[in-house]
Design a protein around this motif. Structure first.
Motif, PDB file in Angstrom:
ATOM      1  N   THR A 183       0.823  -1.211   0.000  1.00  0.00           N
ATOM      2  CA  THR A 183       0.000   0.000   0.000  1.00  0.00           C
ATOM      3  C   THR A 183       0.857   1.261   0.000  1.00  0.00           C
ATOM      4  OG1 THR A 183      -1.469   1.386   1.336  1.00  0.00           O
ATOM      5  CG2 THR A 183      -0.354  -0.393   2.489  1.00  0.00           C
ATOM      6  N   ASN A 185      -0.058   3.972   1.181  1.00  0.00           N
ATOM      7  CA  ASN A 185      -0.398   4.717   2.393  1.00  0.00           C
ATOM      8  C   ASN A 185       0.180   4.100   3.659  1.00  0.00           C
ATOM      9  OD1 ASN A 185      -2.043   6.497   0.866  1.00  0.00           O
ATOM     10  ND2 ASN A 185      -3.637   4.918   0.864  1.00  0.00           N
ATOM     11  N   THR A 209       1.431   0.114   9.862  1.00  0.00           N
ATOM     12  CA  THR A 209      -0.001   0.337   9.673  1.00  0.00           C
ATOM     13  C   THR A 209      -0.233   1.173   8.414  1.00  0.00           C
ATOM     14  OG1 THR A 209      -2.050   1.039  10.748  1.00  0.00           O
ATOM     15  CG2 THR A 209      -0.087   2.327  11.288  1.00  0.00           C
ATOM     16  N   THR A 210      -1.452   1.656   8.244  1.00  0.00           N
ATOM     17  CA  THR A 210      -1.787   2.456   7.077  1.00  0.00           C
ATOM     18  C   THR A 210      -2.688   3.614   7.502  1.00  0.00           C
ATOM     19  OG1 THR A 210      -3.303   2.454   5.196  1.00  0.00           O
ATOM     20  CG2 THR A 210      -3.332   0.514   6.592  1.00  0.00           C
ATOM     21  N   THR A 211      -2.619   4.707   6.749  1.00  0.00           N
ATOM     22  CA  THR A 211      -3.433   5.872   7.094  1.00  0.00           C
ATOM     23  C   THR A 211      -4.927   5.606   6.885  1.00  0.00           C
ATOM     24  OG1 THR A 211      -3.100   6.711   4.859  1.00  0.00           O
ATOM     25  CG2 THR A 211      -1.631   7.566   6.564  1.00  0.00           C
ATOM     26  N   GLU A 212      -5.270   4.593   6.099  1.00  0.00           N
ATOM     27  CA  GLU A 212      -6.693   4.289   5.860  1.00  0.00           C
ATOM     28  C   GLU A 212      -7.219   3.404   6.991  1.00  0.00           C
ATOM     29  OE1 GLU A 212      -7.114   3.246   1.341  1.00  0.00           O
ATOM     30  OE2 GLU A 212      -5.141   2.673   2.095  1.00  0.00           O
ATOM     31  N   LEU A 213      -8.061   3.971   7.850  1.00  0.00           N
ATOM     32  CA  LEU A 213      -8.606   3.228   8.994  1.00  0.00           C
ATOM     33  C   LEU A 213      -9.327   1.966   8.525  1.00  0.00           C
ATOM     34  CD1 LEU A 213     -10.161   5.547  11.740  1.00  0.00           C
ATOM     35  CD2 LEU A 213      -8.299   3.889  11.933  1.00  0.00           C
ATOM     36  N   LYS A 215      -8.000  -0.567   7.025  1.00  0.00           N
ATOM     37  CA  LYS A 215      -7.154  -1.288   6.063  1.00  0.00           C
ATOM     38  C   LYS A 215      -5.986  -2.003   6.743  1.00  0.00           C
ATOM     39  CE  LYS A 215      -8.926  -0.711   1.888  1.00  0.00           C
ATOM     40  NZ  LYS A 215      -8.754   0.516   1.104  1.00  0.00           N
ATOM     41  N   GLU A 216      -5.719  -1.644   8.012  1.00  0.00           N
ATOM     42  CA  GLU A 216      -4.610  -2.301   8.715  1.00  0.00           C
ATOM     43  C   GLU A 216      -4.966  -3.753   9.064  1.00  0.00           C
ATOM     44  OE1 GLU A 216      -6.569  -0.068  10.168  1.00  0.00           O
ATOM     45  OE2 GLU A 216      -7.383  -1.212  11.861  1.00  0.00           O
ATOM     46  N   ASP A 300      -5.510   5.644  14.248  1.00  0.00           N
ATOM     47  CA  ASP A 300      -5.874   6.575  15.330  1.00  0.00           C
ATOM     48  C   ASP A 300      -5.362   6.120  16.700  1.00  0.00           C
ATOM     49  OD1 ASP A 300      -7.678   4.463  15.469  1.00  0.00           O
ATOM     50  OD2 ASP A 300      -9.402   5.721  15.965  1.00  0.00           O
TER      51      ASP A 300
END
Ligand code: DCP
Ligand code: MG
Length: 369
Positions: A183, A185, A209-213, A215-216, A300
């Motif tokens: 990814t 992101n 992790t990834t910035t898209e909540l 998607k992690e 978050d």
């Protein structure tokens, strides 16, 4: 709010002390660690913690203790710890520590727990069956080794040797390439002892992790798949997330967090390491096995995870104790909860969490408590 410790006074809380990797009192803290570990093996938790606390206080001092009198104003030092310090100051060694170091049970438990996947319970069980060496364990009929322990024995020589900074960086590059293919992101951050500025570690820890909540959720599965395809995966134990946003932070300190995580053993080629491998392999191969831990929180919760995984253990323990006792708040790797206001406090950075707790910010390299 309760009053802060006066200037120059050493706080009883590790999270109010600045502790770099420089340790001016190693002769004492090494001795305390032997005693603490022995109490741990004997499940005398109170005394174990007392010696770890005392060691942590001495580690924070910018000066070397040269007399017991100089420690009178320090917190967390009791009769027993002071007696050990006195012995060391007088004779250059502690007889109590030497007795433990020469004790067969203690030596054996230390040897067995040095294997990846073998905890104090298993070590004790093997010791009670009369086993004293690895060859005893491996030759014993009826001993079942789980997958982790099998890998632990298989790669023992490599993973019992410390990982260098250059080796940790090389592992970081491998993980970085893998996650960014999956990814664009991706967020990758070094944590654990290397983030605290240690030169060597027993493993390398990362937050992935990834910035898209959301998607992690499957990110680590893909990372593991990629490492496997590249032939770099020697062992993997994946634990899916059991994270529940409505749950209050845990009261128990030793409880692991609920985020998706994996405990890996990776194959690290010497050619990927700046300056080569730390030490040439005895059998002439050009690679070594390295222990790597990855944890994958929702974005978050990144700050809480970062604070929780950077350590040290004593720093973490005291952050939580300070939050509970001095602020009526509950802190763990997932969240911070204010019991008075009955609300969760959000944080984008570690600094936000220190602010919520009314603590001065302590840099990662000052958390070697
Ligand atoms: N941690 C914790 N409680 C646990 C396990 C880990 O609070 N039961 C946190 C604190 C540790 C961090 O996770 O600093 C990483 O764990 P490690 O066991 O990898 O410890 P370090 O990275 O600090 O040291 P090492 O150099 O031995 O890897
Ligand atoms: Mg580590």
């Amino acid at each position: 709010a309760p009053k802060a410790a006066p200037v120059n006074e050493v706080s009883q809380y590790a999270c109010q002390r600045r502790t770099t990797v420089e340790n001016n009192n190693r002769i004492f803290t090494d001795a305390f660690e032997v005693l603490a570990e022995n109490y741990e093996f004997n499940e005398i938790e109170g005394r174990c913690l007392a010696f770890r606390r005392a060691a942590s206080v001495l580690k924070s001092l910018p000066w070397a203790v040269r007399s017991v009198g100089a420690t009178l104003d320090l917190p967390c030092l009791g009769e027993h710890t002071t007696a050990v310090m006195k012995e060391i100051l007088q004779y250059g060694r502690s007889f109590e520590v030497e007795k433990i170091l020469s004790d067969e049970r203690c030596q054996t438990l230390k040897l067995f727990t040095s294997v990846f996947g073998v905890g104090p319970k298993t070590a004790e069980k093997w010791y009670r069956r009369g086993l004293r060496s690895f060859s005893d364990v491996l030759a014993q009929p009826g001993i079942h080794l789980n997958r982790m322990q099998q890998s632990g024995f298989l790669h023992y020589g490599d993973i019992s040797r410390a990982v260098s900074k250059a080796e940790a960086r090389a592992v970081g590059n491998i993980i970085d390439e893998a996650v960014h293919v999956i990814t664009p992101n991706a967020i990758l951050a070094l944590t654990g002892g290397f983030r605290r500025g240690k030169d060597f570690g027993h493993d390398v820890d990362f937050i992935v992790t990834t910035t898209e909540l959301g998607k992690e959720k499957n990110l680590l599965i893909s990372v593991i798949e990629s490492l496997k395809k590249q032939g770099l995966l020697l062992f993997s134990d994946y634990q899916a997330s059991t994270f529940d946003i409505s749950k209050l932070p845990s009261h128990r300190f030793e409880a692991m967090d609920h985020f998706a995580k994996c405990f890996l053993i990776l194959r690290l080629e010497g050619s990927r390491v700046e300056g080569g491998l730390q030490r040439a392999q005895a059998d002439g191969r050009g690679w070594r096995a390295v222990r790597v831990d990855l944890v994958s929180p929702p974005a978050d919760r990144f700050a809480f995870t970062m604070l929780g995984w950077t350590g040290s253990r004593m720093f973490e323990r005291d952050l939580r104790r300070f939050a509970r006792l001095e602020r009526q708040m509950l802190l763990d790797n997932h969240a911070l909860y204010d019991k008075t206001k009955k609300e969760f406090l959000t944080a984008a950075t570690e600094k936000d969490i220190f602010d919520h707790l009314g603590l001065e910010y302590i840099e990662p390299w000052q958390r070697n408590a």
